[in-house]
Enzyme design. Sequence first.
Site, PDB file in Angstrom:
ATOM      1  N   HIS A 431       0.860  -1.191   0.000  1.00 42.65           N
ATOM      2  CA  HIS A 431       0.000   0.000   0.000  1.00 42.65           C
ATOM      3  C   HIS A 431       0.896   1.241   0.000  1.00 42.65           C
ATOM      4  CE1 HIS A 431      -3.560  -2.439   0.536  1.00 42.65           C
ATOM      5  NE2 HIS A 431      -3.023  -3.016   1.597  1.00 42.65           N
ATOM      6  N   THR A 459       0.582  -8.544  -2.795  1.00 44.77           N
ATOM      7  CA  THR A 459      -0.771  -9.082  -2.681  1.00 44.77           C
ATOM      8  C   THR A 459      -1.902  -8.051  -2.727  1.00 44.77           C
ATOM      9  OG1 THR A 459      -0.537  -9.015  -0.268  1.00 44.77           O
ATOM     10  CG2 THR A 459      -0.022 -11.108  -1.377  1.00 44.77           C
ATOM     11  N   GLU A 460      -1.616  -6.771  -2.450  1.00 48.76           N
ATOM     12  CA  GLU A 460      -2.695  -5.786  -2.385  1.00 48.76           C
ATOM     13  C   GLU A 460      -2.216  -4.431  -2.912  1.00 48.76           C
ATOM     14  OE1 GLU A 460      -4.417  -5.586   1.538  1.00 48.76           O
ATOM     15  OE2 GLU A 460      -4.230  -7.754   1.858  1.00 48.76           O
ATOM     16  N   LEU A 461      -1.502  -4.432  -4.006  1.00 50.21           N
ATOM     17  CA  LEU A 461      -0.809  -3.237  -4.473  1.00 50.21           C
ATOM     18  C   LEU A 461      -1.785  -2.117  -4.831  1.00 50.21           C
ATOM     19  CD1 LEU A 461       1.793  -1.802  -5.339  1.00 50.21           C
ATOM     20  CD2 LEU A 461       1.586  -2.926  -7.556  1.00 50.21           C
TER      21      LEU A 461
END
Length: 591
Positions: A431, A459-461
Site C-alpha cells: 500500500h 498481494t494488495e498493491l
Amino acid sequence: MTAKFYTNEFCRDILMFTEKNMKNINNVIFLSMLCLLLCLVHSGIAIDPFSVSHSLKTECVMKPPRSSVKQGLSLLSLSVEDDSDQEWEIDGNGAIREMAQRIQLQQGIIYSFSAWVKLGEGNNKKVGVVFKSENGRLVHGGEVRANHGCWSLLKGGIVPNVSGPVDIFFEIEDREAKISAKNLSLKQFSKEEWKLKQDQLIEKIRKNKVRFEVTYRNNTAVKDAVISIKQTKPSFLLGCAMNFRILQSEGYRKWFASRFPITSFTNEMKWYTTEKVRGKENYTAADSMLKFAEENEILVRGHTVLWDDPKMQPGWVQKIKDPEDLMNVTLDRINSVMKRYKGKLTGWDVVNENLHWDYFEKMLGENASSRFYNLAYKLDPDVTLFVNEYNTIENPEEVNAAPVKVKEKMEEILAYQGNENIKGAIGAQGHFSPTQPNLAYMRSALETLGSLGLPVWITELDMPKCHNQAKYMEEILREAYSHPAVEGIIIFAGPEVSGFDKLTLADKNFNSTETGDVIDKLLKEWHQKNSEILNIFTVDHENEEEDVSLLHGLYNVNVSHPQIKNLSTSLCLEVTKEVGQRQVVRVVINA
C-alpha cells in the site's frame, strides 16, 4: 580506484573530538567518514543491487566476499585492501558525530547503499542505515540482523524527493551495542540506468532460451518447417482483486475476464462477512464470485482465514471474553472456510497481519498463529499458506512488519512442530503512499523476504490518487517483476463501477484511465507474443541463431510445412525457470 581509510586509532581520535561537541541522541549512531568522500567511478568492492546470485551468502560470514561490479557512479567508496582486517569501529553510546563533508543527492536519482556490519557483542540485533537531510528529516534506507563475530550485508538506499545534502547514519535498536562496518558503498543510478538494469535482469530470470529441432526419423533436418508458438499461461501472474460489485455488473465482468489470470476477493471470504451472526454462515457472495472466476479460468487466492486485528473480528466475536469459547469458534471458522474451498484456491492468508496485531496471541497464547497454520496445513496440505503484511516493502520506517521481522515470523511458523512441510509464502501487501517510491529500499526489502527461498507475492498493491500515479505504479510493478523472488502481483484496483477509489483503472464506460493503460501495457508486455519461426536447425553444427528467447510459462506449439500438406503436429511445452540452461525441444516427423 578504491578509497582507503585511515587507521582506527586516527579515526577514534577524531571521533572523540567530535563527540565532545555534539549532543547525545538515543538509538542513532553516526558513521564518521572524514576526508573520505569521493566522487569517482567505483571499481573496487561493492554489492550489485541487481545481483541474482543465490550462492552469495549475506548473513554471518567470516569474511565479506569480493565483487567485481563496475557499473554506475559511486559517490562513496570506503573499503580496505583485499586482505586487510581493518574496519570501521563505531561506538554505541548514541552520540551523533559530524561528517567533514556531506553527500549531495539529486531529486529523482536512485541511490543504492551497501555495507557489511557486525556487532562487538551480542547477536540478532537490527542495524539500519539512515539518511539525515539538512532540515533534520531522517529517511530510513534499509536494515539487517547483525551478530557478533561475523559479517552481515546491509543493503538499501534512497530516492530523494528534493535535492540537497545528507549525512549517513547507522541506527541500532540497542544503544549500548558496538558495531563495526566494512566495505561501504553508495552508488547512484538515473531512472534510465535503473530500468536498463531491470530489463537485463528480466531477460535472465523471466525468460529462457529454447531451441527447436525438427527432424525426420532418419535425423535429417526438416528444412523450412514452420513452428507456431502460442503462450497459454504465463508463469508470472499479474492479477487484480475483485469485490461483490462484479456480480452486479456485466461490464465489470467482461472487463475483468478479458485481462486478469488471477484474483483475490477484498472482503467476501473474511469471517466478518461470512458469519455476521454466530452460527449463521453465508457464503453466497464468495461462492458466486468463485463460480465466475472458475468459468473464466481465473485463479483465486484466498483472503483471509483469520485476521489478527481485534477490530476486524465479527462483532459477536469481539464480545467473547472466555478463551476456551474463542478457541472453539475460531477452530470452527478455520474448518468451515478451508474445507469449503479445499482444492479450489492457489493460496490462503491464514492469519492476516499477525505482526502488526496480536488479537489471537493475547487471547489464546503466543503460539496461536503457528497452531492455526498447522491446522490449515492439515486441512489442505497442497495449498500455499501466506504470511501477509503491510508496510514491508513500501515504508522504510516500518517497525512492526519490517522485512527482517516478516522473515522471522515465517521462520517461527515453519519451526513449530508439524509445520516443517508447509508450502509457505510471503505476501507483501504494497500500500504505497502517493510519492516517489524508494525503489532501492524496495529491492533490498524483497531481497530479505526472498532469502528464505519461499515465493514472494505483492498481494494488495495500490496507491492513492496523485499526479504521477501511473508513473509511480509502473516503477513499482517493474521493480517487483525484475526481482527473482517475486512470483506474482495482485493489484487492489478496478473500474469506476467497482468502487476502488484509490486505484481506478477504467471510467464508468470502461475506457482505461492513464493508470489502466499502464496495467494493460504490462499485461501485454509480460505475456509472450504469438510467433512463427522457421526451423533453421542443422544436425551438423551448433548455431546460437537457432535459439529463441521465451517467457516462462505454458505453450501450445504447432509444427507444419508450407509445401508438405500432411506435415502437421502439435505439442504442449513448458518453458521453465532454470536460469542459464537452454531447453531443447525435439520434434520428429513421421514422413
